[in-house]
Design an enzyme around this catalytic site. Structure first.
Site, PDB file in Angstrom:
ATOM      1  N   ASP A   1     -12.083  -8.609  22.183  1.00 48.66           N
ATOM      2  CA  ASP A   1     -11.493  -8.120  21.128  1.00 48.66           C
ATOM      3  C   ASP A   1     -10.069  -9.492  21.197  1.00 48.66           C
ATOM      4  OD1 ASP A   1      -9.085  -6.430  20.171  1.00 48.66           O
ATOM      5  OD2 ASP A   1      -8.510  -6.820  22.228  1.00 48.66           O
TER       6      ASP A   1
ATOM      7  N   SER B   1      -9.767  -2.451  17.681  1.00 50.23           N
ATOM      8  CA  SER B   1      -8.733  -3.245  19.035  1.00 50.23           C
ATOM      9  C   SER B   1      -8.060  -2.505  19.712  1.00 50.23           C
ATOM     10  CB  SER B   1      -7.869  -4.450  17.955  1.00 50.23           C
ATOM     11  OG  SER B   1      -7.107  -4.975  18.768  1.00 50.23           O
TER      12      SER B   1
ATOM     13  N   LYS C   1      -9.935  -1.008  23.924  1.00 52.45           N
ATOM     14  CA  LYS C   1      -9.098  -1.147  24.657  1.00 52.45           C
ATOM     15  C   LYS C   1      -8.134  -0.403  25.784  1.00 52.45           C
ATOM     16  CE  LYS C   1      -6.073  -4.440  22.513  1.00 52.45           C
ATOM     17  NZ  LYS C   1      -5.047  -5.063  21.878  1.00 52.45           N
TER      18      LYS C   1
END
Ligand code: URA
Length: 429
Positions: free
Chosen positions: A161, A183, A187
């Site tokens: 990312d 993205s 995470k």
């Protein structure tokens, strides 16, 4: 497999297989895929989009590109919250201690600020001694001992990312719903949470400027999370004027503490408490919003939420006395009052302009390596809809090295017509 075929397929509007997406992301991580080919594919995705299956495949490939936090040994449904970023957004500081004090493990990763938006990690850094970068063991220990853990994301999480974001930044491919979804969700999944509340900000000070864009992003993130079996809820919230009265790191800690001590009636308080309630529902502690809301209220009025905040700060090396004695927080040497040039109703305040002003004072970063001045910032003294007299104070600037002059043009609009602020909650999914 050849990158050329992936680019051609997407350029023609086709769909990429899970294997093709995994091949691309593995090549980005190792450096085997040249940047020009990734850039071409990113642009093709921007134009042609991705369906939920492709976006989930991209999310999982990016999640697996680096380290993952393992929270399986910590009992309970681990919940996190993500905000797409705003000015004065200190909801995490409010809701973390509330959720933890209601028995739901709150496992959060937060970011540092850049440009006009602040970062939660920077706000926490204003509490003297508090560790904001935790090792996996320290993160788990905090979660077990206090029900709450919050850390800056370390460099080994989602390296794909980071590389792709840098490329998107220079190829005008940031604004793509599937790329943003993957993205953010990659995470969050790498951080080990099982349930996630999303606060998708909408308005002039936000990434998503229109309700249509914000809705599309919220629905996309919910679809990807649910397709992965995660419990997800998204609120679309207004980001026109700043959230609450404080902009700047120590000032925002003070405002969060005021809310946790009870009796504050503001959109920021309502938003923070609603997000906390949604986290309690996803975490299985409450069945309805009414039940969750009552738990949140009780956590505040009983003092349990503040006790939880003090215990968490102490566990992570911070000085809990600073939560009760604000003179222990970083401060400023002088204040400057900004007054109204004419009388009128406050029609609008531009949160982006005020975020940039706070950045100029030293509260935010122009570029990634800038040092922050944690004691400076802005107190917003008025609200949209309020009447102000000529000469009345509109802002107090808390200054050290810089004074923020000149003020940004058009940061406030005053006019003769009475007006109401629009509701903070636009939609939920
Ligand atoms: N925030 C992220 O983490 N990723 C994006 O792509 C956009 C905003």
């Amino acid at each position: 497999m050849r990158m050329y075929d992936l680019i051609y397929t997407k350029k023609e509007g086709g769909r990429l297989s899970d294997e093709q997406i995994a091949f691309w992301v593995a090549g980005v991580t190792s450096g085997a895929v040249p940047e020009e080919q990734s850039a071409a594919l990113l642009m093709a995705i921007c134009w042609r989009g991705m369906d939920t299956r492709e976006t989930l495949a991209l999310t999982l490939a990016m999640r697996d590109s680096g380290a993952r936090m393992d929270l399986a040994a910590v009992p309970g449904v681990k919940v996190d919250k993500h905000s797409t970023g705003g000015v004065g957004d200190k909801t995490t500081l409010v809701l973390g201690p509330i959720v933890a004090s209601c028995g739901v493990p709150c496992a959060m990763f937060s970011g540092r600020g850049l440009g006009h938006t602040g970062g939660t990690v920077d706000k926490y850094a204003a509490i003297p001694g508090l560790r904001v970068e935790l090792s996996p063991d320290a993160f788990r220990a905090s979660l077990r001992a206090t029900g709450f853990a919050n850390s800056a994301q370390t460099g080994d999480i989602c390296p794909a990312d980071r590389k792709l974001y840098a490329l998107r930044d220079v190829t005008a491919t940031v604004e793509s719903i599937p790329l943003i979804t993957a993205s953010i969700m990659a995470k969050k999944l790498a951080g080990g949470c099982e349930a996630l509340v999303l606060d998708v900000k909408c308005g002039t000070g936000a990434f998503m400027k229109t309700p249509e864009q914000a809705r599309a992003l919220a629905q996309s993130m919910v679809a990807v999370g649910q397709a992965h079996g995660m419990r997800v809820k998204a609120l679309v919230t207004r980001m026109a004027e700043p959230l609450g009265w404080a902009i700047g790191n120590a000032l925002e800690v003070m405002e969060a503490v005021e809310i946790l001590k009870g009796g504050v009636d503001s959109d920021l308080a309502r938003m923070s408490l609603r997000l906390a309630a949604e986290m309690l529902i996803l975490g299985g502690a409450a069945g309805t919003l009414a039940e969750a809301g009552a738990m949140v209220d009780a956590a505040i009025t009983s003092g349990r939420a503040m006790a939880s905040f003090r215990a968490w700060v102490a566990h992570n090396g911070g000085d809990p006395a600073a939560l009760d004695d604000f003179s222990l927080l970083p401060g400023s040497r002088r204040t400057v009052a900004v007054t109204a040039p004419a009388a009128g109703f406050v029609q609008a305040m531009d949160s982006r302009a005020l975020g940039l002003l706070a950045m100029e004072l030293g509260a935010g970063r122009r570029s990634r390596n800038d040092q922050l001045d944690l004691g400076v910032g802005i107190r917003v003294e008025v609200q949209v809809g309020q009447w102000v007299d000529a000469g009345q104070k509109l802002l107090t600037l808390y200054c050290n090295e810089r004074d923020g002059n000149p003020l940004p043009d058009g940061w406030i609009t005053l006019g003769p017509a009475p007006c109401e602020p629009s509701p903070w909650l636009l939609e939920s999914f």
